[in-house]
Each structure stands twice: as C-alpha cells, then as structure tokens.
Design an enzyme around this catalytic site. Structure first.
Site, PDB file in Angstrom:
ATOM      1  N   HIS A   1      -4.304  35.061  44.148  1.00 53.79           N
ATOM      2  CA  HIS A   1      -3.317  34.381  44.016  1.00 53.79           C
ATOM      3  C   HIS A   1      -1.938  34.476  43.858  1.00 53.79           C
ATOM      4  O   HIS A   1      -0.932  34.455  43.779  1.00 53.79           O
ATOM      5  CB  HIS A   1      -3.634  33.249  45.617  1.00 53.79           C
TER       6      HIS A   1
ATOM      7  N   HIS B   1      -4.465  35.985  54.352  1.00 52.75           N
ATOM      8  CA  HIS B   1      -5.251  36.627  55.685  1.00 52.75           C
ATOM      9  C   HIS B   1      -3.924  37.134  56.935  1.00 52.75           C
ATOM     10  O   HIS B   1      -4.715  38.669  57.426  1.00 52.75           O
ATOM     11  CB  HIS B   1      -6.526  36.218  55.674  1.00 52.75           C
TER      12      HIS B   1
ATOM     13  N   HIS C   1     -12.343  42.772  49.636  1.00 54.13           N
ATOM     14  CA  HIS C   1     -11.940  40.461  50.195  1.00 54.13           C
ATOM     15  C   HIS C   1     -10.193  40.616  49.320  1.00 54.13           C
ATOM     16  O   HIS C   1      -9.475  40.303  49.707  1.00 54.13           O
ATOM     17  CB  HIS C   1     -12.479  39.678  50.085  1.00 54.13           C
TER      18      HIS C   1
ATOM     19  N   ASP D   1      -6.804  39.544  50.238  1.00 50.95           N
ATOM     20  CA  ASP D   1      -5.976  38.791  49.584  1.00 50.95           C
ATOM     21  C   ASP D   1      -4.294  39.687  49.316  1.00 50.95           C
ATOM     22  O   ASP D   1      -2.938  38.730  49.291  1.00 50.95           O
ATOM     23  CB  ASP D   1      -6.087  37.789  48.678  1.00 50.95           C
TER      24      ASP D   1
END
Length: 314
Positions: free
Chosen positions: A267, A83, A240, A244
C-alpha cells in the site's frame, strides 16, 4: 459511419452490503449509490451529524500501514477501501457514492468477490459523457531499499506484480496481466488478504485486526496455510497483491492507461508512485474517448499529496 464512444458508467441501481470491519471487528455496512457523470467515486459517512464527502483520491490518503485509509476515520474518513476500489476499477465503474455507516469498510471474505458479485447483479448504466483516462507519458519510479515500483507508457492497462517472501510457502511469485473486467473477475477478484498468525497475534494485542479470521484471511503459520480449504490458487498471494495495487492506483481518480510494475510493493509504495507521478505534469495527460483525444491536465493544486506512513503488512 458511427463513432464508438467509451462512455462513463455508474450502477443501474443502489445496493447494500454488510459484514464486519477487519480491524474493529464491528458490524459494517455500505450502500453503493448511483452517481452522475463526472462525480467519480466518493465516500460519505452516514453515522456523522453532518454529511462530509471524501473523494476517492490519492491526495486524501492518510495512512497505509495496515490498509489504505482516506481522511480521518474518527471523523469523515474510512479505512480499508482498497478491495472495493479494486472492484470498481476492475469492473469499469466510474461514478458512485459509497455511503458507509462507520469508519471501516466491511472486509467480506478478504477479497473483492462480494463487491464484484453485487456490481454484476445490479448491472452498469452508461452515462452521456465519454470516459476519461489518465495516460502515462513517461516512466516514473520509486525505490525503497530492495523494493521498487514504476509506471510506464503502455497501450492499455497492465499490472505486473512480483512478491518475494522468506517463507518457502510463498517465496517469489509474479502475477501479470492486462486488466479487463473478465480478467479481474476470473483471475483476481477472489484473491484474499493474507498474513502470518504471529503478526496477527501481535496486532490483536495492539487493538488491530480484531475482526480477522479464517473466514476473511489466509492465515500462515510455520510455513503452512491454516485455512482448511487451502489457497484458491497456488499464487493467491501474488494475485491479492495485484488486487491491492489495482485498488490503490484507482485512487488516481481516473482509469490509468499505462503499465504498473512493482517488486516487494504494498500500500505504501502504491501510494508513493501516484505522489511521484503527479509531481511531474509532463509524466501524464488526460485523454478521452473516442480515439483517446487529449482533454487537459490534472489540477495539481486540488490533488496535493498526503503523507503515507507505516510498514505494509497486508
């Protein structure tokens, strides 16, 4: 005639932010310290006897299961960097030392908003060196079952992120945009991390997500959002995931000139695309303003890939 030079930046002054670690549930504090041109983004733990600097690079990624982790958090490393890295990338901060008093970043409200606010409050300082970019020269792709991600040549920096969840509350959502500071601030910085209550309860039993709450996450149960205020956008979940992705790809070490697309990514796949990119020196080049002139290749030997493992659940 004056030639415009897109110069590297740092913060105009130091700033400190405090909160809790989303997994440890313990207090966490960071100081963002201005750095000279060419330093890049570097993390350093202030709770250790000796000062060890960990550069914010894909080659330093050690885990991607619950968040993006650089180095060994029990020693010099730090967890949940994505973040902050998204805010630095999105707002155009090139050089910074991040001093942190423990193994985990403060989660703040689960988005990049607090970091963006701090950057805007302090302001940026332009340095006496031109900004360098990592320019994608040819397509690169990673597949993992039905999920995939790819980088393409593009005249700018664009992220095109699609998610597809079984719950009708989320379903299939897409967010795509050319990333500029204005776009990042207005459209992405306030998008919060999210998760299923049943998954968080299981993580609690395992000793993770101890700091997770409605103050820093969008909680989903039985196809409804438990947060009293609801979502900040109907597609906050896709936004979001885009946030990321920006933070994870910021670990390329330089701003990317290219298009990043992903479907059911996270991720692990965000890191995998950087590993794949750097495996092929012909897939990219370094360029510098003005005119994006070529300045050389990345030293691959200094950016060896680290293993990423575990399912992505953020």
């Amino acid at each position: 005639m004056t030639t415009y030079v897109d110069r590297q930046t740092t913060l105009a002054d130091q700033v400190t932010l405090s909160g809790i670690g989303v997994h440890s549930g313990k207090p966490a504090s960071i100081s963002l310290v201005p750095a000279e041109a060419g330093v890049g983004i570097v993390f350093t733990r202030t709770d250790q006897d000796s000062t060890i600097e960990v550069p914010a690079l894909w080659s330093k990624v050690s885990a991607t299961a619950l968040c993006t982790v650089l180095g060994d958090p029990s020693n010099e490393g730090v967890a949940t960097v994505e973040h902050l890295m998204a805010a630095l990338f999105g707002m155009g901060v090139d050089n910074l030392v991040v001093e942190i008093d423990g193994p985990e970043m403060p989660v703040m409200d689960g988005s990049s908003s607090a970091f963006v606010d701090a950057i805007e409050q302090i302001g940026l300082k332009k340095l006496d060196r031109g900004r360098r970019y990592l320019k994608v020269r040819k397509p690169v792709r990673v597949d993992n079952g039905t999920a995939w991600c790819e980088l393409h040549p593009y005249n700018g920096t664009r992220f095109d992120i699609t998610i597809d969840f079984d719950t009708p509350l989320i379903g299939r959502q897409q967010y795509a945009a050319d990333i500029t500071p204005d776009v990042f601030r207005e459209d992405l910085s306030r998008a919060r991390t999210f998760g299923y209550v049943k998954d968080v309860e299981q993580l609690w039993k395992m000793g993770f997500a101890l700091g997770s709450s409605l103050e820093n996450s969008v909680a989903i149960a039985e196809d409804k959002v438990l947060n009293p205020e609801g979502t900040r956008w109907p597609d906050e979940f896709a936004r979001h995931k885009a946030l990321d992705a920006i933070g994870d790809l910021a670990l390329a070490g330089l701003p990317i000139l290219g298009l990043y697309r992903s479907y059911k990514g996270g991720h692990k796949m965000n890191h995998a695309i950087l590993v794949k990119l750097f495996e092929d020196p012909s897939a990219f080049e370094l360029v510098e303003s003005p005119g994006f002139r070529k300045v050389g290749q990345v030293d691959k030997g200094g950016l060896a890939a680290a293993a990423a493992f575990g399912p992505d659940v953020s």
